[in-house]
Scaffold this motif. Sequence first.
Motif, PDB file in Angstrom:
ATOM      1  N   ASP A 188       0.631  42.014 -24.422  1.00 58.09           N
ATOM      2  CA  ASP A 188       0.364  41.270 -25.664  1.00 58.09           C
ATOM      3  C   ASP A 188       0.662  39.785 -25.472  1.00 58.09           C
ATOM      4  OD1 ASP A 188       3.125  41.361 -25.613  1.00 58.09           O
ATOM      5  OD2 ASP A 188       3.370  42.334 -27.558  1.00 58.09           O
ATOM      6  N   GLY A 189       0.270  39.266 -24.312  1.00 56.94           N
ATOM      7  CA  GLY A 189       0.594  37.896 -23.955  1.00 56.94           C
ATOM      8  C   GLY A 189      -0.103  36.811 -24.746  1.00 56.94           C
ATOM      9  N   THR A 190      -1.212  37.118 -25.443  1.00 61.66           N
ATOM     10  CA  THR A 190      -1.897  36.083 -26.228  1.00 61.66           C
ATOM     11  C   THR A 190      -1.779  36.335 -27.730  1.00 61.66           C
ATOM     12  OG1 THR A 190      -4.136  37.056 -26.459  1.00 61.66           O
ATOM     13  CG2 THR A 190      -3.602  35.997 -24.349  1.00 61.66           C
ATOM     14  N   ALA A 224      -0.540  48.643 -13.708  1.00 60.28           N
ATOM     15  CA  ALA A 224       0.457  47.689 -13.221  1.00 60.28           C
ATOM     16  C   ALA A 224      -0.090  46.279 -13.404  1.00 60.28           C
ATOM     17  CB  ALA A 224       0.768  47.955 -11.753  1.00 60.28           C
ATOM     18  N   ILE A 225       0.475  45.545 -14.367  1.00 61.08           N
ATOM     19  CA  ILE A 225      -0.051  44.222 -14.709  1.00 61.08           C
ATOM     20  C   ILE A 225       1.021  43.162 -14.489  1.00 61.08           C
ATOM     21  CG2 ILE A 225      -1.771  45.058 -16.355  1.00 61.08           C
ATOM     22  CD1 ILE A 225       0.226  44.390 -18.601  1.00 61.08           C
ATOM     23  N   PRO A 226       0.588  41.938 -14.186  1.00 60.41           N
ATOM     24  CA  PRO A 226       1.549  40.840 -14.048  1.00 60.41           C
ATOM     25  C   PRO A 226       1.932  40.285 -15.418  1.00 60.41           C
ATOM     26  CG  PRO A 226      -0.661  40.031 -13.642  1.00 60.41           C
ATOM     27  CD  PRO A 226      -0.787  41.520 -13.864  1.00 60.41           C
ATOM     28  N   PHE A 227       3.071  39.643 -15.494  1.00 57.71           N
ATOM     29  CA  PHE A 227       3.452  38.951 -16.714  1.00 57.71           C
ATOM     30  C   PHE A 227       2.720  37.617 -16.789  1.00 57.71           C
ATOM     31  CE2 PHE A 227       7.166  41.675 -15.967  1.00 57.71           C
ATOM     32  CZ  PHE A 227       7.264  42.295 -17.211  1.00 57.71           C
ATOM     33  N   GLY A 228       2.531  37.136 -18.035  1.00 58.72           N
ATOM     34  CA  GLY A 228       1.987  35.792 -18.185  1.00 58.72           C
ATOM     35  C   GLY A 228       0.557  35.755 -18.649  1.00 58.72           C
ATOM     36  N   ALA A 229      -0.259  34.950 -17.962  1.00 58.64           N
ATOM     37  CA  ALA A 229      -1.622  34.649 -18.396  1.00 58.64           C
ATOM     38  C   ALA A 229      -2.494  35.888 -18.438  1.00 58.64           C
ATOM     39  CB  ALA A 229      -2.237  33.609 -17.469  1.00 58.64           C
ATOM     40  N   MET A 254      -8.874  53.829 -22.557  1.00 58.14           N
ATOM     41  CA  MET A 254      -7.783  52.867 -22.386  1.00 58.14           C
ATOM     42  C   MET A 254      -7.012  52.693 -23.682  1.00 58.14           C
ATOM     43  SD  MET A 254      -8.069  48.953 -20.969  1.00 58.14           S
ATOM     44  CE  MET A 254      -9.230  48.397 -22.238  1.00 58.14           C
ATOM     45  N   LEU A 255      -5.678  52.684 -23.572  1.00 60.43           N
ATOM     46  CA  LEU A 255      -4.802  52.432 -24.714  1.00 60.43           C
ATOM     47  C   LEU A 255      -4.158  51.063 -24.550  1.00 60.43           C
ATOM     48  CD1 LEU A 255      -2.915  55.867 -24.962  1.00 60.43           C
ATOM     49  CD2 LEU A 255      -5.059  55.194 -26.071  1.00 60.43           C
ATOM     50  N   GLY A 256      -4.308  50.207 -25.577  1.00 61.39           N
ATOM     51  CA  GLY A 256      -3.668  48.894 -25.526  1.00 61.39           C
ATOM     52  C   GLY A 256      -2.412  48.881 -26.351  1.00 61.39           C
ATOM     53  N   GLY A 257      -1.695  47.791 -26.238  1.00 64.72           N
ATOM     54  CA  GLY A 257      -2.111  46.494 -25.780  1.00 64.72           C
ATOM     55  C   GLY A 257      -3.029  45.777 -26.761  1.00 64.72           C
ATOM     56  N   GLU A 258      -3.141  44.486 -26.489  1.00 63.35           N
ATOM     57  CA  GLU A 258      -3.972  43.649 -27.347  1.00 63.35           C
ATOM     58  C   GLU A 258      -5.438  43.725 -26.921  1.00 63.35           C
ATOM     59  OE1 GLU A 258      -4.276  39.419 -25.553  1.00 63.35           O
ATOM     60  OE2 GLU A 258      -2.210  39.638 -26.244  1.00 63.35           O
TER      61      GLU A 258
END
Length: 294
Positions: free
Chosen positions: A33-35, A79-84, A108-112
Amino acid sequence: MSQELFDTEGAIYMGARRDPRGCAVGLFGVPYDGTTSFRPGTRFGPAAIRDVSSGLESYDPQLDLDLEDLAFADLGAVAIPFGAPEPVVEAVGRATEAVLDLGLAPLMLGGEHSISSGAVAAVARRYPDLVLVQLDAHADLRQEWLGAHHSHACAMRRCLEVLPSGELRQIAIRSGTREEFRELHTSGRLVPIDAMAAALAPLRGRPLYLTVDLDWFDPAVLPGTGTPEPGGFHWPQFAELVEELRQHRLLAADVVELAPQLDPSGVSAVLAAKVTRSLLLLLGRPVTSGAPAQ
């Protein structure tokens, strides 16, 4: 399945297995939910849906189908990176391609909502005539939002850029800018709720991707989302869509924007888990219209 793509620690959706061999559907989560621009927390959505799923019956009386009769895999979290968001969207694309390589229908289950373009791009590369169907309170057609090109507020704009057919149906959108609504009307993509089945019926036989932003539901029944918008819909309207989709070639789907901590009652997560059950059963059933999915 590569350990570099998925993290299998944590909860698993009711009735799922980890081993994808012999399965029809591949479920995976993207805790990102980075954005988020209003109320964060959708990174907890995939785990919450899994946690409450065992409170549902495995049998769906509308579809007359049972998860006990469906072989499906819960592959874990991407497996996702943090940030952008850009590296996250790329990781989602790779994960979706891996699911398709296994001959499974991706769910797929989100997340934004920003994550959807990665999955849509992967499916569209295999099915160039793919049609995208969007349930959402918001148009999500901005070019950028708060400096982010891959913001959740730009989700459909980014999806259109990776959708060769350019065919998007936006079901009963009720929030957006003046410019977004002008585009909705002039493009013919906006579908009123009472015309939903009639608008989708001509697409029977075409490959479909369904993206479900849970804020499409009214906050009275689903308050656990980051950008709630009054004037939304209840389960009977979703059931109408499910009924129409029984006649369609649904190849992939996502369920996004559950922020479970914003609803202490837990009801939002239960509704999201029930939406997920319907989509698992639709994706896993024999195709009744058009060519086989794989």
